[in-house]
Design an enzyme around this catalytic site. Structure first.
Site, PDB file in Angstrom:
ATOM      1  CD  GLU A 218      -3.079  -0.967   0.478  1.00  0.00           C
ATOM      2  OE1 GLU A 218      -3.102   0.251  -0.251  1.00  0.00           O
ATOM      3  OE2 GLU A 218      -3.918  -1.940  -0.004  1.00  0.00           O
ATOM      4  CB  CYS A 253      -1.781   7.242   1.481  1.00  0.00           C
ATOM      5  SG  CYS A 253      -3.300   6.690   1.933  1.00  0.00           S
TER       6      CYS A 253
HETATM    7  P1  NAD Z   1       7.643   5.180   7.701  1.00  0.00           P
HETATM    8  O1  NAD Z   1       8.782   6.018   7.494  1.00  0.00           O
HETATM    9  O2  NAD Z   1       6.852   5.004   9.174  1.00  0.00           O
HETATM   10  O3  NAD Z   1       8.048   3.788   7.290  1.00  0.00           O
HETATM   11  C1  NAD Z   1       7.038   2.473   7.223  1.00  0.00           C
HETATM   12  C2  NAD Z   1       7.743   1.502   7.832  1.00  0.00           C
HETATM   13  O4  NAD Z   1       8.839   1.167   7.102  1.00  0.00           O
HETATM   14  C3  NAD Z   1       8.248   1.674   9.340  1.00  0.00           C
HETATM   15  O5  NAD Z   1       7.964   0.492  10.192  1.00  0.00           O
HETATM   16  C4  NAD Z   1       9.885   1.651   9.099  1.00  0.00           C
HETATM   17  O6  NAD Z   1      10.532   1.444  10.167  1.00  0.00           O
HETATM   18  C5  NAD Z   1      10.131   1.060   7.887  1.00  0.00           C
HETATM   19  N1  NAD Z   1      11.232   1.284   7.136  1.00  0.00           N
HETATM   20  C6  NAD Z   1      11.591   2.828   6.850  1.00  0.00           C
HETATM   21  N2  NAD Z   1      12.934   2.837   6.343  1.00  0.00           N
HETATM   22  C7  NAD Z   1      13.044   1.651   5.947  1.00  0.00           C
HETATM   23  C8  NAD Z   1      14.385   0.734   5.517  1.00  0.00           C
HETATM   24  N3  NAD Z   1      15.464   1.433   4.739  1.00  0.00           N
HETATM   25  N4  NAD Z   1      14.426  -0.603   5.348  1.00  0.00           N
HETATM   26  C9  NAD Z   1      13.103  -1.223   5.959  1.00  0.00           C
HETATM   27  N5  NAD Z   1      12.474  -0.606   6.482  1.00  0.00           N
HETATM   28  C10 NAD Z   1      12.206   0.526   6.443  1.00  0.00           C
HETATM   29  O7  NAD Z   1       6.280   5.699   6.687  1.00  0.00           O
HETATM   30  P2  NAD Z   1       6.501   6.516   5.441  1.00  0.00           P
HETATM   31  O8  NAD Z   1       6.805   5.701   4.241  1.00  0.00           O
HETATM   32  O9  NAD Z   1       7.065   7.686   5.629  1.00  0.00           O
HETATM   33  O10 NAD Z   1       5.046   6.835   5.265  1.00  0.00           O
HETATM   34  C11 NAD Z   1       4.438   7.530   4.288  1.00  0.00           C
HETATM   35  C12 NAD Z   1       4.229   7.007   2.916  1.00  0.00           C
HETATM   36  O11 NAD Z   1       3.280   6.063   3.146  1.00  0.00           O
HETATM   37  C13 NAD Z   1       3.535   7.882   1.896  1.00  0.00           C
HETATM   38  O12 NAD Z   1       4.211   7.979   0.731  1.00  0.00           O
HETATM   39  C14 NAD Z   1       2.227   7.524   1.795  1.00  0.00           C
HETATM   40  O13 NAD Z   1       1.372   7.858   0.824  1.00  0.00           O
HETATM   41  C15 NAD Z   1       2.279   6.172   2.076  1.00  0.00           C
HETATM   42  N6  NAD Z   1       1.011   5.536   2.636  1.00  0.00           N
HETATM   43  C16 NAD Z   1       0.317   4.780   1.886  1.00  0.00           C
HETATM   44  C17 NAD Z   1      -1.031   4.313   2.313  1.00  0.00           C
HETATM   45  C18 NAD Z   1      -1.920   3.375   1.543  1.00  0.00           C
HETATM   46  O14 NAD Z   1      -2.707   2.849   2.092  1.00  0.00           O
HETATM   47  N7  NAD Z   1      -1.530   3.116   0.130  1.00  0.00           N
HETATM   48  C19 NAD Z   1      -1.645   4.708   3.517  1.00  0.00           C
HETATM   49  C20 NAD Z   1      -0.603   5.579   4.396  1.00  0.00           C
HETATM   50  C21 NAD Z   1       0.698   5.992   3.895  1.00  0.00           C
END
Ligand code: NAD
Length: 484
Positions: A218, A253
């Site tokens: 997602e 998102c």
């Molecule tokens: P985040 O930084 O919290 O990352 C999510 C998870 O990934 C965390 O558990 C984190 O520890 C892990 N993570 C981060 N870097 C990593 C790496 N290098 N290696 C392995 N794991 C790692 O969240 P985020 O990515 O900043 O969230 C925002 C993004 O999520 C936006 O792009 C948003 O559009 C998307 N999003 C999508 C949905 C959907 O349902 N499609 C919903 C919410 C957010």
């Protein structure tokens, strides 16, 4: 803000082994057990609503109304529905095979995939953790929940609450950062759901591929808003779009990322935006505690401030910031052109660029030429424009005349396409992600005489009969048989 306690590698391994043993023991198999766990989710969320609202204070400062309507409420509602529908979802299905195969009892069995990993982000930490969790519970899958380290308040609270309500032998919270996720991803899971950005999505997909583990991604992206000014009311559009961009400080998102509008209507839309900003009291956004929230972290605040200083667009509302509270007033830019910093990546904050185009046709071409967004919004009443958008563009969702509200329709699939991800969540779609379909037949030995033709030696008569029965050769017509 509480300091988040990270789990050790030994605790991760212990969680993994415990959940594997629980699955093998069949603990999660009975539907009554799954329903009990689901009811416990409802209790957890209802009994701790105040604490959950409070836990957001240092992270996103999410207003109480947004926690209720965007985090807790939808999950409680969907969990209750999951309990009510579980018998139907989980029931075996007899398939409509031909008459001669009916005695084989051809059936589709719905079975849990096994032990699953759920990795969730910080922007809707309750909703986006519990949505996959309730699907996993319903499907009979034990789950490890890796919460985001970027929202330590909520992650600390959930790590404390989950074991008080759910069976600890089947559901575990793991807190940590990149090393902890990396450790988790080395293990072999039966399914992984990852919600977050596309860069990490690719890391998760590669790690999962090592074990051939199926995944749900997602992701996000730039969700456009197309405005067809000839068939809509710009005042209402401006209010709806600005509201959608302000909720959770634009960190959604499915937030509208940018607006495409025919050049000739830009002035009128900007006037409507100014009126809407006054009506929504956007000037209060830096101070408000009950209507507007904060940017989640210093890093994300700096990223957004950088976009503000590098954009060549002209600010028409907003522009104010408060570093100490990590607040950015919803800010709208006009005359934003291709190549502007605001049009590079997903904004994920309360900044809204207006991109003027020649006409609606050019807007459609622009959308189709860019990565597949999670959502495409269009404000139009023109049936031909609606049809062109359905036929000529691709996006996870296609929604007309409003923003965000589609996420409240429990029965719609929620998913991306292309760069915005794959796999579906919400209610039965989530259940299906964690379930595999197992085809099954049971062929009575008493049917042996009916099967005699399949055994060698293959005589010409048998070959011909089998060829006709299989469909490889057309059966002779009555006329052809008579003339022979
Ligand atoms: P985040 O930084 O919290 O990352 C999510 C998870 O990934 C965390 O558990 C984190 O520890 C892990 N993570 C981060 N870097 C990593 C790496 N290098 N290696 C392995 N794991 C790692 O969240 P985020 O990515 O900043 O969230 C925002 C993004 O999520 C936006 O792009 C948003 O559009 C998307 N999003 C999508 C949905 C959907 O349902 N499609 C919903 C919410 C957010």
């Amino acid at each position: 803000m509480p300091e988040l306690k990270y789990n050790s590698a030994a605790e991760i391994d212990d969680a993994y082994e415990t959940l594997q043993a629980t699955f093998r023991a069949g603990t999660t198999r009975p539907l009554s057990w799954r329903k009990h766990q689901l009811n416990q989710v409802v209790l957890l969320l209802r009994e701790n609503l105040d604490a959950i609202v409070q836990s957001f204070a240092g992270d996103l400062g999410k207003p109480r109304v947004e926690v209720i309507t965007g985090e807790v409420g939808p999950i409680v509602r969907r969990t209750i529905q999951s309990v009510a529908l579980l018998d139907e979802w989980a029931s075996d299905e007899r398939v409509a095979a031909p008459d001669w195969q009916q005695s084989w009892s051809p059936t589709v069995l719905k079975r849990p995939k096994g032990v699953v990993l759920v990795i969730s982000p910080w922007n809707f930490p309750v909703f986006l953790t519990f949505q996959p969790l309730i699907g996993a519970i319903a499907a009979g899958c034990p789950a490890v929940l890796k919460l985001s380290e970027i929202g330590p308040g909520v992650s600390t609270l959930l790590a404390d609450l989950l074991p008080k309500y759910l069976d600890r032998s089947a559901y575990r919270v793991i807190n940590g950062g990149v090393p902890e996720v990396t450790h988790l991803l080395r293990l072999k899971w039966d399914h992984i759901t990852y919600t977050g950005n596309g860069t990490v999505g690719r890391i998760v997909a590669k790690a999962a591929a090592e074990h051939l583990t199926p995944i749900t991604l997602e992701l996000g992206g730039k969700s456009p808003v197309l405005i067809d000014p000839n068939t809509t009311n710009l005042k209402i559009v401006a209010k709806r779009v600005l509201w959608g961009k302000s909720r959770n400080a634009g960190q959604i998102c499915v937030a509208p990322d940018y607006v495409l509008i025919p050049r000739a209507a830009q002035d009128a839309f900007v006037e409507a935006i100014k009126e809407a900003a006054a009506e929504l009291r956007l000037d209060d956004a830096l101070a408000s505690t009950d209507s507007y929230g904060s940017i989640v972290s210093e890093g994300h605040y700096r990223r957004l401030r950088n976009l503000m200083t590098t954009s060549s667009g002209t600010i028409v509302v907003g522009g104010n910031t408060n570093e100490e509270r990590r607040r950015i007033a919803p800010t709208v830019y006009r005359d934003v052109k291709e190549g502007d910093s605001l049009l590079e990546g997903e904004i994920f904050g309360p900044l809204l660029p207006i991109v003027p185009v020649d006409d609606v046709r050019q807007a459609i071409e622009y959308i189709d030429a860019h990565p597949r967004p999670l959502v495409l919004y269009a404000f139009t009443e023109d049936p031909e424009v609606k049809q062109a958008l359905r036929d000529e563009t691709r996006s996870g969702g296609l929604h007309f005349n409003d923003v965000l509200s589609q996420a409240g329709v429990d029965q719609l699939p929620f998913a991306g396409v292309g760069e915005s991800g794959y796999g579906n969540l919400t209610l039965k779609y989530t259940y299906d992600e964690f379930t595999y379909l197992r085809g099954s037949v049971d062929i009575p030995l008493t049917l042996e005489p009916n099967l005699s033709t399949r055994y060698p030696p293959y005589t010409p008569a048998v070959i011909e009969a089998l060829a006709i029965k299989s469909g490889a050769v057309q059966a002779p017509t009555a006329a052809a048989t008579a003339s022979a």
